[in-house]
Write an enzyme that holds these catalytic residues in place. Sequence first.
Site, PDB file in Angstrom:
ATOM      1  N   ASN A   7       0.877  -1.165   0.000  1.00  0.00           N
ATOM      2  CA  ASN A   7       0.000   0.000   0.000  1.00  0.00           C
ATOM      3  C   ASN A   7       0.920   1.222   0.000  1.00  0.00           C
ATOM      4  OD1 ASN A   7      -1.813   2.011   0.465  1.00  0.00           O
ATOM      5  ND2 ASN A   7      -2.734   1.097   2.291  1.00  0.00           N
ATOM      6  N   LYS A  14       3.111   0.732   3.274  1.00  0.00           N
ATOM      7  CA  LYS A  14       2.735  -0.311   4.243  1.00  0.00           C
ATOM      8  C   LYS A  14       2.763  -1.632   3.495  1.00  0.00           C
ATOM      9  CE  LYS A  14      -0.338   2.616   6.906  1.00  0.00           C
ATOM     10  NZ  LYS A  14      -1.553   3.264   6.461  1.00  0.00           N
ATOM     11  N   ARG A  91      -2.404  -2.101  -3.672  1.00  0.00           N
ATOM     12  CA  ARG A  91      -3.634  -1.336  -3.491  1.00  0.00           C
ATOM     13  C   ARG A  91      -3.541  -0.124  -4.413  1.00  0.00           C
ATOM     14  NH1 ARG A  91      -5.239   2.931   1.031  1.00  0.00           N
ATOM     15  NH2 ARG A  91      -7.366   3.245   0.336  1.00  0.00           N
ATOM     16  N   HIS A 180     -13.051   2.786  -0.366  1.00  0.00           N
ATOM     17  CA  HIS A 180     -13.097   1.735   0.668  1.00  0.00           C
ATOM     18  C   HIS A 180     -13.750   0.458   0.143  1.00  0.00           C
ATOM     19  CE1 HIS A 180     -13.263   5.162   3.873  1.00  0.00           C
ATOM     20  NE2 HIS A 180     -12.027   4.723   3.767  1.00  0.00           N
ATOM     21  N   HIS A 208     -18.086   1.802   7.223  1.00  0.00           N
ATOM     22  CA  HIS A 208     -16.634   1.855   7.450  1.00  0.00           C
ATOM     23  C   HIS A 208     -16.343   3.209   8.096  1.00  0.00           C
ATOM     24  CE1 HIS A 208     -12.300   1.046   6.365  1.00  0.00           C
ATOM     25  NE2 HIS A 208     -12.301   2.319   6.725  1.00  0.00           N
ATOM     26  N   ASN A 211     -10.720   7.071  10.221  1.00  0.00           N
ATOM     27  CA  ASN A 211     -10.363   8.464  10.001  1.00  0.00           C
ATOM     28  C   ASN A 211     -11.086   8.998   8.770  1.00  0.00           C
ATOM     29  OD1 ASN A 211      -9.034  10.544  11.057  1.00  0.00           O
ATOM     30  ND2 ASN A 211      -7.004   9.633  10.785  1.00  0.00           N
ATOM     31  N   GLY A 212     -11.052   8.195   7.706  1.00  0.00           N
ATOM     32  CA  GLY A 212     -11.953   8.414   6.561  1.00  0.00           C
ATOM     33  C   GLY A 212     -13.161   7.524   6.802  1.00  0.00           C
ATOM     34  N   ARG A 241     -12.342  15.759   7.218  1.00  0.00           N
ATOM     35  CA  ARG A 241     -13.100  16.091   5.996  1.00  0.00           C
ATOM     36  C   ARG A 241     -14.544  16.436   6.338  1.00  0.00           C
ATOM     37  NH1 ARG A 241     -11.535  10.642   3.042  1.00  0.00           N
ATOM     38  NH2 ARG A 241      -9.413  10.640   3.827  1.00  0.00           N
ATOM     39  N   MET A 284     -11.108  10.438  17.227  1.00  0.00           N
ATOM     40  CA  MET A 284     -12.387  10.261  17.904  1.00  0.00           C
ATOM     41  C   MET A 284     -12.251  10.025  19.408  1.00  0.00           C
ATOM     42  SD  MET A 284     -15.479  10.411  17.599  1.00  0.00           S
ATOM     43  CE  MET A 284     -16.535  10.075  16.248  1.00  0.00           C
ATOM     44  N   GLY A 331     -11.685   1.918  12.559  1.00  0.00           N
ATOM     45  CA  GLY A 331     -11.290   2.181  13.949  1.00  0.00           C
ATOM     46  C   GLY A 331     -12.440   2.592  14.859  1.00  0.00           C
ATOM     47  N   GLU A 334     -15.313  -0.302  14.841  1.00  0.00           N
ATOM     48  CA  GLU A 334     -14.916  -1.507  15.575  1.00  0.00           C
ATOM     49  C   GLU A 334     -14.812  -1.270  17.073  1.00  0.00           C
ATOM     50  OE1 GLU A 334     -11.203  -2.807  13.740  1.00  0.00           O
ATOM     51  OE2 GLU A 334     -12.131  -2.534  11.783  1.00  0.00           O
ATOM     52  N   GLU A 384      -8.385  -5.386   4.691  1.00  0.00           N
ATOM     53  CA  GLU A 384      -8.225  -5.117   3.263  1.00  0.00           C
ATOM     54  C   GLU A 384      -7.034  -5.874   2.679  1.00  0.00           C
ATOM     55  OE1 GLU A 384      -8.737  -1.134   4.741  1.00  0.00           O
ATOM     56  OE2 GLU A 384      -9.529  -0.558   2.794  1.00  0.00           O
TER      57      GLU A 384
HETATM   58  P1  AMP Z   1      -8.778   4.029  11.306  1.00  0.00           P
HETATM   59  O1  AMP Z   1      -8.606   5.134  10.306  1.00  0.00           O
HETATM   60  O2  AMP Z   1      -9.674   2.922  10.808  1.00  0.00           O
HETATM   61  O3  AMP Z   1      -7.488   3.512  11.868  1.00  0.00           O
HETATM   62  O4  AMP Z   1      -9.563   4.660  12.554  1.00  0.00           O
HETATM   63  C1  AMP Z   1      -9.018   5.704  13.308  1.00  0.00           C
HETATM   64  C2  AMP Z   1     -10.090   6.289  14.207  1.00  0.00           C
HETATM   65  O5  AMP Z   1     -10.581   5.272  15.116  1.00  0.00           O
HETATM   66  C3  AMP Z   1      -9.576   7.418  15.084  1.00  0.00           C
HETATM   67  O6  AMP Z   1     -10.490   8.506  15.053  1.00  0.00           O
HETATM   68  C4  AMP Z   1      -9.555   6.795  16.466  1.00  0.00           C
HETATM   69  O7  AMP Z   1      -9.752   7.756  17.486  1.00  0.00           O
HETATM   70  C5  AMP Z   1     -10.742   5.863  16.387  1.00  0.00           C
HETATM   71  N1  AMP Z   1     -10.741   4.903  17.486  1.00  0.00           N
HETATM   72  C6  AMP Z   1      -9.830   3.934  17.760  1.00  0.00           C
HETATM   73  N2  AMP Z   1     -10.148   3.313  18.921  1.00  0.00           N
HETATM   74  C7  AMP Z   1     -11.281   3.895  19.396  1.00  0.00           C
HETATM   75  C8  AMP Z   1     -12.106   3.722  20.544  1.00  0.00           C
HETATM   76  N3  AMP Z   1     -11.817   2.799  21.468  1.00  0.00           N
HETATM   77  N4  AMP Z   1     -13.198   4.515  20.690  1.00  0.00           N
HETATM   78  C9  AMP Z   1     -13.477   5.464  19.764  1.00  0.00           C
HETATM   79  N5  AMP Z   1     -12.750   5.677  18.664  1.00  0.00           N
HETATM   80  C10 AMP Z   1     -11.659   4.923  18.464  1.00  0.00           C
END
Ligand code: AMP
Length: 411
Positions: A7, A14, A91, A180, A208, A211-212, A241, A284, A331, A334, A384
């Site tokens: 990626n 990555k 990717r 995605h 999904h 962050n995005g 965004r 978040m 993130g 989940e 992915e």
């Molecule tokens: P990603 O781009 O899929 O890696 O997701 C990143 C986002 O997931 C960030 O905004 C993190 O703050 C959020 N995140 C990760 N763990 C948690 C959690 N336990 N509660 C709320 N948000 C989370």
Amino acid sequence: MKILVLNSGSSSIKYQLFDTDKKDVLARGMVDKIGIAGSSLVNHRNDGDSVKLVGEIVDHQVGIEFVLGLLVSAKHGSLRTLNQLDAVGHRVVHGGEKFNGPVLITDNVIKEVEACADLAPLHNPPNLKGIYAMQDILPDVPQVAIFDTAFHQSMPDYAYMYAIPYTLYKKYGLRRYGFHGTSHFYVSKRACEILNSEIEGHKIITCHLGNGASIAAIEHGKSVDTSMGLTPVEGMIMGTRSGDLDLGVLTYIIDKEGIGVQAANTLINKHSGILGISGVSSDMREVIRAAEEGNQRAQLALNMYHYRIIKYIGSYIAAMDGVDTIVFTGGIGENSVITRREVCKNFNYIGLELDQQKNENLRGEGIISTNKSKVQVMVIPTNEEAVIAEETMKVVEANKVYVMNQKLKQL
Ligand code: AMP
């Protein structure tokens, strides 16, 4: 098969090395800060061995040479020789209207991906750098491109068209593509595996939320709508965004603030969303913490974030005339108990019943709705890279004769 999944981003690469026979990840890692001071390569092997190398990594080619060198190193490697590598899966973010599935990379495919760079100027060029470098270093190893946009190519025209003059669609390919795709494909397929049911007949909404963020409506295993559009800025409120915005807001800002198109683009991509509203962070976890401590703008950002998801899920229920499964991934999807709770509470009217205890206690993948809920709500960590490895293997097997001929040409 041993497959390397790459990626390639603008300043990072990555990677994961898969053994598809053993269904195992042999090693994973990342090259960071390519072309910037302090470049590094971190590699984690599946037996717990980890190593960080710091050195000058001037471009993607050097980065990939480092990765390959490490993968065959006596101390930290996972392969005896690079001859063990059967294929490389890349990717690629934008496949335009040309690609509705993974393809073996040929000179023609590269030309087509280059032609799509206009639609994804930040993403396709670094993806291509990874491809060029691999072709140069290992010319006889087959390479496969897996596109983020491909899964959404099944959207009907009334869902993907923008209501702008049709000639602009024909001239520039201005339409909704969605992103995605690999994640939406994986979690919808995995949901049916967990439910022990064929995907045919299912109406699934996949959220999904990372962050995005994007949401997809998936009918009989095919994407029929998704929230991202021509670019990944449409739809959900995201880390930085804005998501959906009245275009009049943008023209107003350009006019009043006297900024140009580039600055306006940066404003909606980097300074908006959760960060722009809360003023706290794009992360978040930090925004939830601030809201719990009484920060009203953080709470407003959360309320807006959840409301936008609810509206999209509602519209996709209408678009598909129903839903039987909602999946949370990414993130936030989940991990955020609060997000899942706040979103699900607006769907009592269709008989969705969240099991609060399961929502709070679930780790990994599983069902978080009650046994009598009319809609299954699931959490499925996305993967992915596993999809890219699997699709790469299928493409290489389907093109065995072509791959063999290419190898013969190199002799
Ligand atoms: P990603 O781009 O899929 O890696 O997701 C990143 C986002 O997931 C960030 O905004 C993190 O703050 C959020 N995140 C990760 N763990 C948690 C959690 N336990 N509660 C709320 N948000 C989370």
